[in-house]
Design a protein around this motif. Structure first.
Motif, PDB file in Angstrom:
ATOM      1  N   ASN A   3       0.833  -1.195   0.000  1.00  5.33           N
ATOM      2  CA  ASN A   3       0.000   0.000   0.000  1.00  5.33           C
ATOM      3  C   ASN A   3       0.878   1.259   0.000  1.00  5.33           C
ATOM      4  N   LYS A   4       1.965   1.233   0.768  1.00  2.00           N
ATOM      5  CA  LYS A   4       2.869   2.381   0.816  1.00  2.00           C
ATOM      6  C   LYS A   4       3.542   2.593  -0.542  1.00  2.00           C
ATOM      7  N   ILE A   5       3.919   1.494  -1.170  1.00  2.00           N
ATOM      8  CA  ILE A   5       4.538   1.588  -2.498  1.00  2.00           C
ATOM      9  C   ILE A   5       3.555   2.195  -3.489  1.00  2.00           C
ATOM     10  N   GLN A   6       2.328   1.737  -3.450  1.00  2.00           N
ATOM     11  CA  GLN A   6       1.301   2.247  -4.367  1.00  2.00           C
ATOM     12  C   GLN A   6       1.030   3.727  -4.121  1.00  2.00           C
ATOM     13  N   LEU A   7       0.922   4.120  -2.844  1.00  2.00           N
ATOM     14  CA  LEU A   7       0.681   5.529  -2.518  1.00  2.00           C
ATOM     15  C   LEU A   7       1.811   6.420  -3.014  1.00  2.00           C
ATOM     16  N   LEU A   8       3.048   5.996  -2.774  1.00  2.00           N
ATOM     17  CA  LEU A   8       4.195   6.785  -3.213  1.00  2.00           C
ATOM     18  C   LEU A   8       4.264   6.840  -4.736  1.00  2.00           C
ATOM     19  N   SER A   9       4.035   5.705  -5.377  1.00  2.00           N
ATOM     20  CA  SER A   9       4.041   5.643  -6.840  1.00  2.00           C
ATOM     21  C   SER A   9       2.971   6.573  -7.419  1.00  2.00           C
ATOM     22  N   ASP A  10       1.758   6.520  -6.859  1.00  2.00           N
ATOM     23  CA  ASP A  10       0.681   7.392  -7.330  1.00  2.00           C
ATOM     24  C   ASP A  10       1.061   8.862  -7.168  1.00  2.00           C
ATOM     25  N   PHE A  11       1.686   9.191  -6.051  1.00  2.00           N
ATOM     26  CA  PHE A  11       2.090  10.569  -5.806  1.00  2.00           C
ATOM     27  C   PHE A  11       3.095  11.040  -6.865  1.00  2.00           C
ATOM     28  N   VAL A  12       4.093  10.217  -7.141  1.00  2.00           N
ATOM     29  CA  VAL A  12       5.113  10.568  -8.139  1.00  2.00           C
ATOM     30  C   VAL A  12       4.485  10.714  -9.517  1.00  2.00           C
ATOM     31  N   LEU A  13       3.626   9.781  -9.891  1.00  2.00           N
ATOM     32  CA  LEU A  13       2.972   9.837 -11.201  1.00  2.00           C
ATOM     33  C   LEU A  13       2.065  11.053 -11.335  1.00  2.00           C
ATOM     34  N   GLU A  14       1.431  11.430 -10.256  1.00  2.00           N
ATOM     35  CA  GLU A  14       0.506  12.563 -10.259  1.00  2.00           C
ATOM     36  C   GLU A  14       1.228  13.905 -10.264  1.00  2.00           C
ATOM     37  N   ASN A  15       2.395  13.979  -9.631  1.00  2.00           N
ATOM     38  CA  ASN A  15       3.036  15.271  -9.379  1.00  2.00           C
ATOM     39  C   ASN A  15       4.348  15.506 -10.109  1.00  2.00           C
TER      40      ASN A  15
END
Length: 91
Positions: A3-15
């Protein structure tokens, strides 16, 4: 963890401008270390001493101490480091 990996990945992809995030597990093998303080001609210095798997002793002098000594003595950091390492008795 996932879940932490997904959250961080989503943040990087979004920003950021990236279109992909690569990730993989990482492990680290370290040597047991002992931190000691040594008296030298340049003053006191902290250093980490380690023993390699083959039994060889090695020392790593703390960078901030070397930097301070270099500035105070007006000598190159590398010279001070070599002199300190050569003068330390491991016993």
């Amino acid at each position: 963890e996932e879940n932490k990996i997904q959250l961080l990945s989503d943040f990087v992809l979004e920003n950021t401008s990236t279109i992909g995030v690569r990730y993989y597990p990482v492990e680290r093998n370290t040597l047991k270390r002992e931190i000691r303080e040594y008296k030298t001609e340049y003053g006191y210095v902290k250093a980490k001493t380690v023993i390699t798997p083959s039994g060889k002793k090695r020392i790593k002098v703390e960078y901030e101490d070397l930097k301070r000594m270099s500035k105070e003595s007006n000598l190159p950091l590398q010279i001070i480091q070599e002199e300190i390492i050569n003068s330390i008795n491991f016993d």
